[in-house]
Design a protein around this motif. Structure first.
Motif, mmCIF file in Angstrom:
data_model
loop_
_atom_site.group_PDB
_atom_site.id
_atom_site.type_symbol
_atom_site.label_atom_id
_atom_site.label_comp_id
_atom_site.label_asym_id
_atom_site.label_seq_id
_atom_site.Cartn_x
_atom_site.Cartn_y
_atom_site.Cartn_z
ATOM 1 N N CYS A 124 4.978 6.543 -2.935
ATOM 2 C CA CYS A 124 6.199 5.791 -3.197
ATOM 3 C C CYS A 124 5.819 4.329 -3.415
ATOM 4 C CB CYS A 124 7.133 5.929 -2.005
ATOM 5 S SG CYS A 124 8.679 5.038 -2.220
ATOM 6 N N VAL A 126 8.167 1.807 -4.063
ATOM 7 C CA VAL A 126 9.287 0.890 -3.820
ATOM 8 C C VAL A 126 9.598 0.947 -2.331
ATOM 9 C CG1 VAL A 126 11.738 0.444 -4.253
ATOM 10 C CG2 VAL A 126 10.264 1.192 -6.143
ATOM 11 N N PHE A 127 9.660 -0.213 -1.712
ATOM 12 C CA PHE A 127 9.916 -0.195 -0.264
ATOM 13 C C PHE A 127 11.252 0.494 0.027
ATOM 14 C CE2 PHE A 127 11.582 -1.784 3.713
ATOM 15 C CZ PHE A 127 10.522 -1.491 4.541
ATOM 16 N N CYS A 128 11.195 1.479 0.923
ATOM 17 C CA CYS A 128 12.387 2.309 1.136
ATOM 18 C C CYS A 128 12.696 2.509 2.612
ATOM 19 C CB CYS A 128 12.207 3.659 0.444
ATOM 20 S SG CYS A 128 10.708 4.530 0.962
ATOM 21 N N MET A 131 4.881 7.495 2.732
ATOM 22 C CA MET A 131 5.537 8.386 1.766
ATOM 23 C C MET A 131 4.581 8.608 0.608
ATOM 24 S SD MET A 131 9.318 8.052 0.141
ATOM 25 C CE MET A 131 9.883 9.186 -1.122
HETATM 26 CU CU1 CUA Z 1 9.094 3.788 -0.376
HETATM 27 CU CU2 CUA Z 1 10.072 5.867 -0.556
#
Ligand code: CUA
Length: 141
Positions: free
Chosen positions: A123, A125-127, A134
């Motif tokens: 991943c 994008v910081f989520c 992730m």
């Molecule tokens: Cu960062 Cu899903």
């Protein structure tokens, strides 16, 4: 008497032309009939299409599914990736892919699996708290 002799070759010629002509016509009409009635030739087998592997991938906090993603060497891989919660990213650097996944929107990426091995994706994008964990693996066999 003198006139009759030169006439005969003309009749002969006429006869030849008529017979020859009707024969030719007969051959032509015969030929025209042949193609439609000739056996229903089996359809030419479709040229083998490119191997395409379509895979649906789901992204959610904090995992991708499926993981690992398995494909075969040489396949064109089409991923349809969808996030089911927040905005994530999908980064597969080995194949030059980095996409933002907005919630509920399917993002399609395509690449050719040109090399064997295990290639990490993650991943991008910081989520949330688990963002850095992730990740997943693409396996090209
Ligand atoms: Cu960062 Cu899903």
């Amino acid at each position: 008497m003198v006139i009759k002799i030169p006439k005969q070759p003309i009749f002969l010629l006429l006869l030849i032309v008529l017979v020859g002509g009707s024969l030719w016509l007969g051959m032509r009409s015969g030929r025209q009939e042949t193609p439609p009635s000739s056996s229903p030739t089996p359809a030419v087998p479709p040229t083998p299409r490119e191997n395409v592997r379509e895979i649906e991938v789901t992204a959610k906090q904090f995992e991708f599914s499926p993981d690992p993603i398995r494909v075969k060497l040489g396949e064109t891989v089409r991923l349809s990736i969808i996030s089911t919660d927040v905005t994530h990213g999908f980064s597969l650097p080995e194949f030059g892919i980095n996409e933002t996944l907005e919630p509920g929107k399917t993002v399609r990426v395509e690449f050719k699996a040109t090399k064997k091995g295990e290639f990490p994706f993650s991943c991008s994008v910081f989520c949330g708290a688990g963002h850095s964990e992730m990740r997943g693996v693409l396996i090209v066999e």
